[in-house]
Write an enzyme that holds these catalytic residues in place. Sequence first.
Site, PDB file in Angstrom:
ATOM      1  N   GLU A 155       0.808  -1.388   0.003  1.00  0.00           N
ATOM      2  CA  GLU A 155      -0.132  -0.088  -0.068  1.00  0.00           C
ATOM      3  C   GLU A 155       0.753   1.202  -0.011  1.00  0.00           C
ATOM      4  OE1 GLU A 155      -2.767  -0.417   3.008  1.00  0.00           O
ATOM      5  OE2 GLU A 155      -3.691  -2.154   2.043  1.00  0.00           O
ATOM      6  N   GLU A 260      -5.849 -10.512  -1.757  1.00  0.00           N
ATOM      7  CA  GLU A 260      -6.736 -10.310  -0.551  1.00  0.00           C
ATOM      8  C   GLU A 260      -8.206 -10.398  -1.218  1.00  0.00           C
ATOM      9  OE1 GLU A 260      -5.496  -7.309   1.904  1.00  0.00           O
ATOM     10  OE2 GLU A 260      -3.242  -7.593   1.352  1.00  0.00           O
TER      11      GLU A 260
HETATM   12  C1  XIL Z   1      -6.619  -6.410   7.960  1.00  0.00           C
HETATM   13  C2  XIL Z   1      -6.896  -7.445   8.599  1.00  0.00           C
HETATM   14  O1  XIL Z   1      -7.836  -8.357   7.959  1.00  0.00           O
HETATM   15  C3  XIL Z   1      -7.591  -7.070  10.056  1.00  0.00           C
HETATM   16  O2  XIL Z   1      -7.974  -8.143  10.863  1.00  0.00           O
HETATM   17  C4  XIL Z   1      -7.016  -6.040  10.923  1.00  0.00           C
HETATM   18  O3  XIL Z   1      -7.518  -5.437  11.950  1.00  0.00           O
HETATM   19  C5  XIL Z   1      -6.644  -4.969   9.793  1.00  0.00           C
HETATM   20  O4  XIL Z   1      -5.725  -5.397   8.586  1.00  0.00           O
HETATM   21  N1  XIL Z   1      -5.096  -4.625   3.380  1.00  0.00           N
HETATM   22  C6  XIL Z   1      -4.102  -5.468   3.923  1.00  0.00           C
HETATM   23  C7  XIL Z   1      -4.426  -6.365   5.125  1.00  0.00           C
HETATM   24  O5  XIL Z   1      -3.071  -5.418   3.157  1.00  0.00           O
HETATM   25  O6  XIL Z   1      -3.484  -6.461   5.869  1.00  0.00           O
HETATM   26  C8  XIL Z   1      -5.456  -5.896   5.717  1.00  0.00           C
HETATM   27  O7  XIL Z   1      -5.862  -6.851   6.981  1.00  0.00           O
HETATM   28  C9  XIL Z   1      -6.626  -5.372   4.867  1.00  0.00           C
HETATM   29  C10 XIL Z   1      -6.315  -4.400   3.967  1.00  0.00           C
END
Ligand code: XIL
Length: 368
Positions: A155, A260
């Site tokens: 990110e 994701e």
């Molecule tokens: C999220 C997790 O799913 C949650 O449990 C945590 O509270 C916050 O992070 N982008 C990413 C992930 O790269 O690491 C994030 O995961 C969601 C958005």
Amino acid sequence: MKKTLSSVIALSVLASCASVEQPGLKDVFQDHFMMGAALNEAEINGTDTLGIELIKKNFNTIVAENCMKSEVIHPEKDRYDFSLADKFVDFGNENGMFVVGHCLIWHSQCAPWFFLNEDGSQIDAEELKARMKEHITTVMTRYKGRVHGWDVVNEAVVEDGSYRQSKFYEILGEEFIPLAFQYAHEADPDAELYINDYGMNVPGRRDTYVRIVSDLKSRGLRIDAVGMQGHMGMDYPDFAQFEESLNAFAGTGVKVMITEWDMSALPTVNRGADVADTEAYNAMMNPYPDGLPEDVSAKWNERMKTFMDLFVKHSDVITRVTAWGVSDDDSWKNDWPMRGRVEYPLLFDRELQPKAFLREYMKKEHIK
Ligand code: XIL
């Protein structure tokens, strides 16, 4: 997953019936890409036994949802906590899975010490380089040969294509990205290295990532894939833009991974909305607390299938499709971007059954 004893028994029966009839997703898509899931704490600790069974059956690659993030694994300057991460990696290795580490350099879920001197002032560029190198080297060396790919930078770019104003960027400028990839490759030359972000369909962000990847390659640095996170909703991302980005990333000569994947079935939260009546607004934003209506479910499944078909179509460049969790109860989307909503974004429902669009693929066994 929250379960009562009777629901556990019912779920066990369902799960065992399902395992007779249904092929695992990893087998259904074996000619195209690995199928993966992010693992949460209950799965890693083994307390969610049904979740674990589902994972073993369906997925051949796993990623850690939270336990490898720097605030968890490296909470203080001189203290690492590998307890959960070790179990996560062991689980993947014992089950012959492709294990992905998430993530090394990210502005979020990063402990504040990372950027501060002991007196509380901000560290300088040399010190940040040293800390990044130490962090990356320690974590990757521990799992050398056992974690097969890493989200090195997560990110880093915002929608208009400019760099996110993170501490990494503020202190080191654009150079923090090539430095992270250099340190990662030095730590484990055999590990695959990825750059990962959300909203990858957006043209501004797409163009910058194309430039970043090309720059890394022209410097001779290793980068294996661009991770398109794939956090979706019913009205985003734009399908054509998403495919255009996929092609643009592949055009740089790297692979693409859907890292994701989840799709919200609920109304998209517009933070700018003028909310006069909070209670009414909350109810409107959480419309299906007792189950997803048929028509909404049908639309959701159709949209998921459209994207899955796209991944299959591009499986010459897509090597992995990973969902951000296993079943709906697990999803972070139940609490984000609003707390306490009942969401339906994942591949398996609350009864641990595959969603309808997947059952269609399962009927065909493998998709050719
Ligand atoms: C999220 C997790 O799913 C949650 O449990 C945590 O509270 C916050 O992070 N982008 C990413 C992930 O790269 O690491 C994030 O995961 C969601 C958005």
